[in-house]
Scaffold this active site. Sequence first.
Site, PDB file in Angstrom:
ATOM      1  N   ASP A 114       0.990  -1.394   0.109  1.00 15.59           N
ATOM      2  CA  ASP A 114      -0.160   0.156   0.108  1.00 15.59           C
ATOM      3  C   ASP A 114       0.514   1.348  -0.368  1.00 15.59           C
ATOM      4  O   ASP A 114       1.951   1.470   0.573  1.00 15.59           O
ATOM      5  CB  ASP A 114      -1.080   0.037   0.877  1.00 15.59           C
ATOM      6  CG  ASP A 114      -2.402   1.112   0.815  1.00 15.59           C
ATOM      7  OD1 ASP A 114      -2.330   1.865  -0.274  1.00 15.59           O
ATOM      8  OD2 ASP A 114      -3.361   0.903   2.009  1.00 15.59           O
ATOM      9  N   TRP A 115       0.633   2.311  -0.222  1.00 14.43           N
ATOM     10  CA  TRP A 115       1.076   3.222  -0.776  1.00 14.43           C
ATOM     11  C   TRP A 115       1.399   3.994   0.596  1.00 14.43           C
ATOM     12  O   TRP A 115       0.567   4.680   1.614  1.00 14.43           O
ATOM     13  CB  TRP A 115       0.207   4.539  -1.416  1.00 14.43           C
ATOM     14  CG  TRP A 115       0.576   4.240  -2.471  1.00 14.43           C
ATOM     15  CD1 TRP A 115       0.189   5.317  -3.430  1.00 14.43           C
ATOM     16  CD2 TRP A 115      -0.429   3.082  -3.366  1.00 14.43           C
ATOM     17  NE1 TRP A 115       0.096   4.618  -5.141  1.00 14.43           N
ATOM     18  CE2 TRP A 115       0.178   3.660  -5.355  1.00 14.43           C
ATOM     19  CE3 TRP A 115      -0.155   2.215  -3.437  1.00 14.43           C
ATOM     20  CZ2 TRP A 115       0.440   2.964  -6.076  1.00 14.43           C
ATOM     21  CZ3 TRP A 115      -0.319   1.397  -4.349  1.00 14.43           C
ATOM     22  CH2 TRP A 115      -0.550   1.339  -6.215  1.00 14.43           C
TER      23      TRP A 115
END
Length: 760
Positions: A286-287
């Site tokens: 995920d970012w």
Amino acid sequence: MRFKKQISVLSAAVAICCGSALATEASAPAAPASQPWMNAQLGAAERAGLAVGAMTLDEKLKLVYGYLGADMDAKKTKRPAEAHKQSAGFIYGVPRLGIPHLWETDAGVGVASQAGPDARPGTALPSGLNTAATWDLQTAYDGGAMIGAEARAYGFNVMLAGGVNLMREPRNGRNFEYGGEDPLLAGKMVGAQIKGIQSNRIVSTLKHFALNDQESGRTTLNVKIDDRSARMSDLLALQIANEDGNPGSVMCSYNRVNGVYGCESSYLLTEVLKQDWGFKGWVMSDWGAVHSTAPAANAGLDQQSGMPFDLSDYFGPPLKEAVLNGWVPQARLDDMARRILHAMFEHGVVDHPVAPAAHTIDFKAHAAVSKKDAQEGMVLLKNSAGVLPLNKAVKRVAVIGGYADKGVLAGGGSSLVYPAGGNAVPGLLPKTWPGPVMYYPSSPLKAIQQRLPKAMVAYNDGSDPAAAARLARESDVVVVFATQWTGEGFDMPNLALPDKQDVLIAAVAAANAKTVVVLETGGPVTMPWLAKVPAVLEAWYPGSEGGEAIAGVLFGEVNPSGHLPATFPASEAQLPRPALDGFPEVADRRFDVDYHEGAAVGYKWFDLKGLTPLFPFGHGLSYTEFSLSGLSAAVKDGVLQASFTVKNVGKVAGKEVAQVYVAPLGARWEAPRRLAGFQKVDVKPGAAVKATVTVDPRLLADYDSASKTWKVAKGDYKVILAADAAQAAEAAGSKAASTVVHLEAASYDVNGKPLRGAGR
Ligand code: BGC
């Protein structure tokens, strides 16, 4: 933490997906002899192996390093020139070898855009929770096929969809993106959506892996749960979605699980996902979810995403250094690249390259797909005194609140799709991440007015309850809209509707007994006024065509058939965690969230504790009546099948969601009952439809961590046919029936496949 930042309909779905796909793809490249991996006759594994063999160290390293596809003012970074503007992500391919770049877009309700002046207009499906509420796999597939077609047309070959975080926490701000509280329903629905997206020859993710069930403190919290409970709840939902959807990529989550970050958990990424489930694709972070180089890479993370979100470019030069020094074996880097390529070959990303051609999007056809999904998933929670459907002969109608004169609400955060026509209610706070608060320009008021050309339909914005009540008093019928904006990065402080809307509804209901409440909420809310109103329609976030969709259901053009994919609690006190852990948030503070309820999530918890919810899981009314009857259950070769009949005993056509629950009579499960199967059936008035469901053996078993098997205990089991979880608990009443079957002891492997010998 972001910078503010059955089958007959199948052919139609395939026509949608493949028509658009073919219209927007460049022709497949020929395979030169020097590039044997471009030979489409070979399998994905062979092709990936050949391509990795031809890559230099630096080319492999490029493939495992992802950029944010947007400029990031806070860090003064620009997107790579090749990335699509305001997009979620970009990864350099290896053009020399015919391997295209990866263009990534969010997410589960359509082609989203990062904030900025160049947002691309997209068709928004209703919320994921709405789609789960349809209990209809074909609808989920069709929605996926539609948004995947838009992704391809905008030049994206990776869609960051497939959110299936189990609803353990009804206050979670992202529940609207997911599939509800039951692992079977959520896994099946999201799996079907992933399949639809990937029918466009692009990759979909499955996310967030795993146990990321609240937003408060999502990057610092530590979930405590044992392996057995996890495999029977959150992981089971992900496992089923993985099996049905076969996503090319899995996105690991921000949170810690039993002390270890999701994106550096060898337990989650290598043991569970890759070894136990045999996942062949790649794990992207995920970012901003990466915290290390060697620990993350060696644990099973294959690609760092969205730089500069993370504190450091862990999979940039530091990974090269780690490989050259042997901290990360060369073979592991090869595996990382091979997995990315495997998914690209398997899902057509290499053979059918994307080429932006947004002008080919058939927005009209896509709007119809969104509307159908919305109408199939709206849940008629209450309808007494025959208030709904609305009578077209009505003279004076009051429409109150919820910006119903302008549009319908959408959820906030990375999944936000920007509509053609712009925000119908611009300027609401927060204007920046996780805002903007977005209303799609599909006005319920206008849709109601169009259906009542001769009536007086008046609007009051609801800001002054007394004024709204005055209008209500002068009207024959009132439709009051209530909204709850939820979004990424924050949770609801409680389950109450915000902004004193409960006061407004109570005032209006006191003024006019014929008050219909339409809810546009991210998930469950409490309803202190419920006894005072005759009708409530849960319209979730209804997507691009929401106003039309709502009006169609209110007037009975479409018979509501949505059923709750999550329990609506009567109060927060009924929840496993009455107070949300980590709320209000203290920046960067690590804290534990103890999943002491284990696998007893949602209705299972309510059953276990004998709690009566406001509305049970599975609940949903119709404008007709159904009877469920003729239940029979049989076990053949250890496989349980239940057959039954659904009769429409009312006056209009409608769809019922028949639910099969199983309760052990001897064995002890995490809860008294589990949903074991479901079938949505379309029945004409007076007609009866027979249906059969086959039960996945994992839903009859307990997971045994030591042997990694699902074990069914010998004994008797009650098979219950019901229209919701509360009826299943009673196992009686006009719609419910039950029968008892005997199961022999049996063992299934970690994926629920029968084990020969042992115990069978
Ligand atoms: C979200 C992901 C999303 C990513 C890219 C993150 O903040 O958690 O679901 O795909 O951003 O926008």
